[in-house]
Design a protein around this motif. Structure first.
Motif: not given
Length: 325
Positions: A109-118, A143-152
């Motif tokens: 449920f986190l974005s890639g950016r949110g996960f790394v910021e955490l 490019v994909a940093a603000d997408r949800m990790v679940g879509t990766y």
């Protein structure tokens, strides 16, 4: 690329080592068992700066070793230290370690950016937003940093885990099967990144069960089989042992009996056996036999139908290395 340092640990009757900085990663007579199952059996090594491959088949004990070095598992016996400090129950070592686990460790449920910021906030960094942006750029995931990790994709999840491990700029990286799911372009980028980090003085230990991955990235290698350290040191020397070990081939031809007699004149062959219409050839050196087999068959007037090694799996390679100890 900086070659990894394999420091030999002193034994009880060894001379005192020359004074110097402590090795980054040390296992000394370390074992780890789960009930009656021995996952790691009396392993000793010490590593400094550089890239080292932890090579072995699935289930060999690689993940257990990495988790003990990361302070997540207590050794059942022996000593595990990081930068001269004990790894177990010592939060002080966490600042110097970046761990990339094999298991999925990302919140969908986190974005890639949110996960790394955490990860940056958990490390107590003064500017977690800037640190996360730098780590994301390092692994080429902007490019994909603000997408949800679940879509990766699998490869993208691997890269965001690596970004989280790098966010606090640790001096030691522990990576468990880091190339899983990456496409060829991503692998090339990641290999170049890890090499550059090693050149800058980081100690990098990564696990893999794929020989080619280790060959492309690491000069030094630790070979693990069934919880034991089968070989350690320069990759090229260990690869030679893997290639030049005894091999067994099954050969099918138009005249197996004549071909068996012809093979016995070759220096690479030390035994043949013909049983149940099956010709087995035992050879001392893989390359010498494969180069000679077509010539021998031609000179004997025999047509070849099949030439296949019977023991060319990584499992058999590691078992052979263990048997030499």
């Amino acid at each position: 690329m900086t070659a990894p340092s394999f420091a030999e640990l002193p034994t009880a009757d060894a001379a005192a080592p020359v004074a110097g900085p402590p090795a980054a990663l040390v296992l000394e007579r370390v074992s780890r068992w789960y009930g009656n199952v021995v996952a790691v059996n009396d392993i000793t090594f010490a590593l400094g700066a550089g890239v080292t491959g932890l090579l072995g088949p699935n289930g060999a004990g690689k993940t257990t070793i990495l988790h003990m070095l990361a302070g997540l598992l207590k050794p059942s016996a022996g000593r595990v230290s990081v930068g001269g400090q004990p790894a177990w129950r010592n939060p002080a070592v966490y600042r110097s370690i970046g761990l990339v686990p094999e298991r999925e460790a990302v919140q969908a449920f986190l974005s890639g950016r949110g996960f790394v910021e955490l990860a940056a906030r958990l490390q107590g960094l003064p500017d977690p937003v800037a640190a996360a942006a730098k780590a994301i750029a390092t692994v080429d995931l902007e490019v994909a940093a603000d997408r949800m990790v679940g879509t990766y994709s699998k490869g993208m999840r691997q890269r965001v885990k690596i970004a989280a491990a790098l966010v606090h700029e640790p001096s030691i990286l522990l990576l468990d099967e880091p190339f899983n799911g990456m496409d060829p372009r991503q692998r090339i980028h990641m290999i170049a990144l890890l090499r550059s980090m090693a050149d800058a003085g980081r100690a990098i230990l990564f696990s893999s069960h794929i020989l080619e991955e280790v060959e492309r990235l690491a000069d030094g290698v630790l070979v693990i089989h069934a919880g034991r350290l089968a070989a350690a040191g320069d990759f090229r020397e260990i690869r030679r042992l893997m290639t030049d070990r005894p091999h067994t081939f099954v050969v099918r031809s138009s005249d197996d009996r004549r071909l068996a007699a012809a093979f016995m004149t070759e220096p690479a062959v030390f035994g043949t056996e013909l049983r149940d219409s099956r010709l087995t050839v035992k050879v001392a050196e893989f390359g010498g036999f494969t180069r000679a087999v077509a010539r021998v068959a031609r000179d004997a007037g025999v047509s070849l139908f099949e030439v296949a090694p019977t023991d060319d799996s990584l499992e058999s390679v590691f078992a052979y290395l263990v048997s030499r100890r």
